[in-house]
Design an enzyme around this catalytic site. Structure first.
Site, short mmCIF file in Angstrom:
data_model
loop_
_atom_site.label_atom_id
_atom_site.label_comp_id
_atom_site.label_asym_id
_atom_site.label_seq_id
_atom_site.Cartn_x
_atom_site.Cartn_y
_atom_site.Cartn_z
N SER A 36 -12.54 4.72 -7.33
CA SER A 36 -11.09 4.89 -7.49
C SER A 36 -10.80 6.14 -8.29
O SER A 36 -11.59 6.52 -9.16
CB SER A 36 -10.50 3.66 -8.22
OG SER A 36 -9.20 3.93 -8.69
N TYR A 38 -10.71 -2.62 -15.78
CA TYR A 38 -10.92 -2.47 -14.33
C TYR A 38 -11.46 -1.07 -14.04
O TYR A 38 -12.48 -0.91 -13.37
CB TYR A 38 -9.62 -2.70 -13.56
CG TYR A 38 -9.66 -2.11 -12.17
CD1 TYR A 38 -8.98 -0.92 -11.85
CD2 TYR A 38 -10.43 -2.70 -11.17
CE1 TYR A 38 -9.07 -0.37 -10.59
CE2 TYR A 38 -10.51 -2.15 -9.90
CZ TYR A 38 -9.83 -0.97 -9.62
OH TYR A 38 -9.93 -0.40 -8.37
N LYS A 48 -15.35 0.56 -12.54
CA LYS A 48 -15.60 1.56 -11.50
C LYS A 48 -16.45 2.70 -12.05
O LYS A 48 -17.41 3.14 -11.43
CB LYS A 48 -14.26 2.10 -10.95
CG LYS A 48 -13.44 1.07 -10.20
CD LYS A 48 -14.19 0.60 -8.97
CE LYS A 48 -13.51 -0.55 -8.28
NZ LYS A 48 -14.26 -1.08 -7.15
N1 LIG Z 1 -6.18 -1.18 -3.12
C1 LIG Z 1 -6.27 -0.09 -3.85
O1 LIG Z 1 -5.27 0.56 -4.09
C2 LIG Z 1 -7.60 0.40 -4.37
C3 LIG Z 1 -7.66 1.64 -5.00
C4 LIG Z 1 -8.89 2.08 -5.47
C5 LIG Z 1 -10.03 1.29 -5.30
N2 LIG Z 1 -9.92 0.09 -4.69
C6 LIG Z 1 -11.13 -0.73 -4.53
O2 LIG Z 1 -11.32 -1.05 -3.15
C7 LIG Z 1 -11.92 -2.33 -3.03
C8 LIG Z 1 -11.09 -3.21 -2.12
O3 LIG Z 1 -9.79 -3.27 -2.66
P1 LIG Z 1 -8.63 -4.07 -1.88
O4 LIG Z 1 -7.34 -3.42 -2.20
O5 LIG Z 1 -9.04 -4.28 -0.48
O6 LIG Z 1 -8.66 -5.46 -2.67
P2 LIG Z 1 -8.65 -6.95 -2.10
O7 LIG Z 1 -8.51 -7.86 -3.28
O8 LIG Z 1 -7.71 -7.07 -0.97
O9 LIG Z 1 -10.14 -7.09 -1.48
C9 LIG Z 1 -11.24 -7.38 -2.29
C10 LIG Z 1 -11.97 -8.55 -1.61
O10 LIG Z 1 -13.13 -8.85 -2.36
C11 LIG Z 1 -13.25 -10.25 -2.47
N3 LIG Z 1 -14.05 -10.53 -3.67
C12 LIG Z 1 -13.72 -10.29 -4.97
N4 LIG Z 1 -14.72 -10.68 -5.77
C13 LIG Z 1 -15.72 -11.16 -4.97
C14 LIG Z 1 -17.00 -11.71 -5.20
N5 LIG Z 1 -17.48 -11.91 -6.43
N6 LIG Z 1 -17.74 -12.10 -4.13
C15 LIG Z 1 -17.27 -11.94 -2.87
N7 LIG Z 1 -16.06 -11.44 -2.57
C16 LIG Z 1 -15.30 -11.04 -3.63
C17 LIG Z 1 -11.82 -10.78 -2.52
O11 LIG Z 1 -11.72 -12.12 -2.10
C18 LIG Z 1 -11.11 -9.82 -1.57
O12 LIG Z 1 -11.07 -10.34 -0.26
C19 LIG Z 1 -12.05 -2.88 -4.46
O13 LIG Z 1 -13.36 -2.59 -4.92
C20 LIG Z 1 -11.03 -2.06 -5.24
O14 LIG Z 1 -11.38 -1.93 -6.60
C21 LIG Z 1 -8.73 -0.38 -4.22
C1 LIG Z 2 -4.28 3.50 -13.71
C2 LIG Z 2 -4.75 2.69 -12.57
O1 LIG Z 2 -5.76 2.07 -12.63
N1 LIG Z 2 -4.01 2.72 -11.48
C3 LIG Z 2 -4.31 1.92 -10.30
C4 LIG Z 2 -3.01 1.81 -9.58
O2 LIG Z 2 -2.56 3.15 -9.37
P1 LIG Z 2 -1.02 3.47 -9.54
O3 LIG Z 2 -0.56 2.96 -10.85
O4 LIG Z 2 -0.88 4.90 -9.23
O5 LIG Z 2 -0.39 2.63 -8.31
P2 LIG Z 2 0.96 1.80 -8.33
O6 LIG Z 2 1.25 1.49 -6.91
O7 LIG Z 2 0.86 0.64 -9.26
O8 LIG Z 2 2.09 2.79 -8.93
C5 LIG Z 2 2.44 3.96 -8.21
C6 LIG Z 2 3.71 4.52 -8.83
O9 LIG Z 2 4.77 3.60 -8.62
C7 LIG Z 2 5.34 3.19 -9.85
N2 LIG Z 2 5.71 1.77 -9.69
C8 LIG Z 2 4.76 0.85 -9.31
C9 LIG Z 2 5.14 -0.46 -9.11
C10 LIG Z 2 6.49 -0.85 -9.30
O10 LIG Z 2 6.88 -2.01 -9.15
N3 LIG Z 2 7.39 0.11 -9.69
C11 LIG Z 2 7.04 1.41 -9.88
O11 LIG Z 2 7.87 2.26 -10.22
C12 LIG Z 2 4.29 3.45 -10.90
O12 LIG Z 2 4.89 3.69 -12.18
C13 LIG Z 2 3.60 4.69 -10.34
O13 LIG Z 2 4.37 5.82 -10.71
O14 LIG Z 2 -3.15 1.21 -8.33
C14 LIG Z 2 -3.97 1.96 -7.46
C15 LIG Z 2 -3.95 1.26 -6.13
O15 LIG Z 2 -2.78 1.62 -5.42
C16 LIG Z 2 -5.38 2.04 -8.02
O16 LIG Z 2 -5.96 0.74 -8.07
C17 LIG Z 2 -5.34 2.61 -9.42
O17 LIG Z 2 -6.64 2.43 -9.97
#
Ligand SMILES: NC(=O)c1ccc[n+]([C@@H]2O[C@H](COP(=O)([O-])OP(=O)(O)OC[C@H]3O[C@@H](n4cnc5c(N)ncnc54)[C@H](O)[C@@H]3O)[C@@H](O)[C@H]2O)c1
Ligand SMILES: CC(=O)N[C@H]1[C@@H](OP(=O)(O)OP(=O)(O)OC[C@H]2O[C@@H](n3ccc(=O)[nH]c3=O)[C@H](O)[C@@H]2O)O[C@H](CO)[C@H](O)[C@@H]1O
Length: 351
Positions: A134, A159, A163
């Site tokens: 991330s 969190y 990572k």
């Molecule tokens: N969504 C984002 O914005 C974002 C941004 C940066 C990184 N990531 C990373 O991408 C990955 C996927 O994120 P996502 O948004 O799809 O989240 P998500 O919660 O939708 O998917 C994660 C999945 O992992 C499963 N899981 C969690 N712990 C587990 C365990 N111990 N054993 C087996 N399964 C487990 C959950 O049930 C879920 O289905 C994560 O590693 C997250 O940190 C997500």
């Molecule tokens: C610091 C941090 O770890 N940030 C996590 C968060 O990023 P971000 O904090 O960038 O994502 P976010 O979707 O929570 O926020 C994006 C932007 O929207 C704004 N906002 C968000 C929600 C809301 O209800 N109202 C509002 O104004 C927030 O202040 C920011 O300016 O989520 C990402 C997934 O998308 C990643 O997981 C990032 O790791």
């Protein structure tokens, strides 16, 4: 020669399910494990709802096991059942705020889980690994756009530290044993949904992230969006982020698998997966109104702690090294999100 088999952890989740779909379309065999702690199980059905719909869309089979990656025996049994060639690791807990409240659960789930997985890989001579990292590993950006050379480790939450720490473990692993080939993909802000509208982001409870919150206001599930901060030094005072379409992101993972599959190159590689463009909160709100034809009520409130003003990626390295570039813009992200949300107002629960 048989296509490679990829073990996908967290495959029932938002990013995992979209990536499984693109892997299947690219001809990979996929084995999914997930403990369903953050994915809709779909009742007694063998497949979680998201994966059942991936099968429906692709017409291809998804092998699924309900497995917790922190459970050594459960993980080992999957490696004994299948010949795994590579692993794409999505399984993690990912809520920034929650991680501050229950850090031990985050360190156990995300760090112990990853270590158990890596040990099972080594025990079965599997050394090709794609990791869900991330942009949060960069902390508050010191320069923009953020390149992979930007310092990492100045994370603002447990969190984010899971990572960062995992990336450091992977670097040490690659230094210690040249058989390891690791691609760490640093996601910026993934949003959107598959064009079918059948799979999408389905957060548990009140969304932490902006796009799903906007979508739930537009569909009438929530009355009003709180815009966190309108006094940032940005074009309109609201936070600026690098939103990337989930299908662009998923395609980036297929490119990473292709790289690992086709080269003898080993070691640790990190790539930013972002669009390279910044978009403010209000710009996203207005784009969503255009895409949905719905009014999105919002109110300007105080900043959320830990939020930075602006963050967006330099994604040129991924373009050079993976032959990958994000192609879907903000309007497409909003259109595809709206199709998913309007067809599934309550996410997967309303089948
Ligand atoms: N969504 C984002 O914005 C974002 C941004 C940066 C990184 N990531 C990373 O991408 C990955 C996927 O994120 P996502 O948004 O799809 O989240 P998500 O919660 O939708 O998917 C994660 C999945 O992992 C499963 N899981 C969690 N712990 C587990 C365990 N111990 N054993 C087996 N399964 C487990 C959950 O049930 C879920 O289905 C994560 O590693 C997250 O940190 C997500
Ligand atoms: C610091 C941090 O770890 N940030 C996590 C968060 O990023 P971000 O904090 O960038 O994502 P976010 O979707 O929570 O926020 C994006 C932007 O929207 C704004 N906002 C968000 C929600 C809301 O209800 N109202 C509002 O104004 C927030 O202040 C920011 O300016 O989520 C990402 C997934 O998308 C990643 O997981 C990032 O790791």
């Amino acid at each position: 020669m048989a296509p490679p088999t990829v073990l996908v952890t967290g495959g029932a989740g938002y990013i995992g399910s979209h990536t499984v779909l693109e892997m299947l379309n690219a001809g990979y065999n996929v084995i999914c494990v997930d403990n369903l702690c953050n994915a809709y199980s779909g009742g007694a059905a063998k497949l979680p709802e998201a994966l059942s719909r991936v099968q429906e869309i692709t017409g291809k089979k998804v092998n699924f096991y309900r497995v917790d990656i922190t459970d050594r025996e459960q993980v080992r049994s999957v490696f004994q059942e299948h010949k795994i060639d590579m692993v794409a690791h999505f399984a993690a807990l990912k809520a920034v705020g929650e991680s501050c409240r229950i850090p031990l659960q985050y360190y156990h789930n995300n760090m112990t889980g990853t270590n158990v997985l890596l040990e099972a890989m080594a025990d079965n001579n599997v050394y090709k690994f794609v990791y869900s990292s991330s942009a949060t590993v960069y902390g508050e950006p010191k320069f923009l756009p953020v390149t992979e050379e930007h310092p990492t480790g100045n994370c603002t939450s447990p969190y984010g530290k899971t990572k960062y720490f995992t990336e450091e473990i992977l670097k040490d692993l690659c230094k210690s044993d040249k058989r390891w080939a690791v691609v760490s993909l640093r996601y910026f802000n993934p949003v959107g949904a598959h064009i079918s509208g059948r799979i999408g982001e389905d957060p548990n409870g009140e969304p932490n992230n902006l796009m799903p919150y906007i979508a739930q206001v537009a569909v009438g599930r929530r009355p009003c969006l709180s815009v966190y901060g309108s006094d940032f030094p940005t074009k309109d005072g609201t936070g600026v982020r690098d939103y990337i379409h989930i299908v662009d992101l998923a395609e980036g993972h297929v490119k990473a698998l292709d790289k690992l599959r086709n080269i003898a190159e080993t070691g640790f590689f990190a790539y930013n997966l972002g669009s390279g463009a910044g978009c403010s909160v209000l710009e996203l709100v207005h784009a969503f109104e255009r895409a949905s034809g719905k009014k999105v009520n919002y109110k300007l409130v105080e900043r959320r702690s830990g939020d930075v003003a602006t963050c967006f990626a330099d994604a040129k390295l991924a373009e050079r090294a993976l032959g990958w570039k994000a192609t879907r813009g903000i309007d497409k992200m909003c259109e595809d999100t709206w199709r998913w949300q309007s067809q599934n107002p309550n996410g997967y629960a309303n089948k």
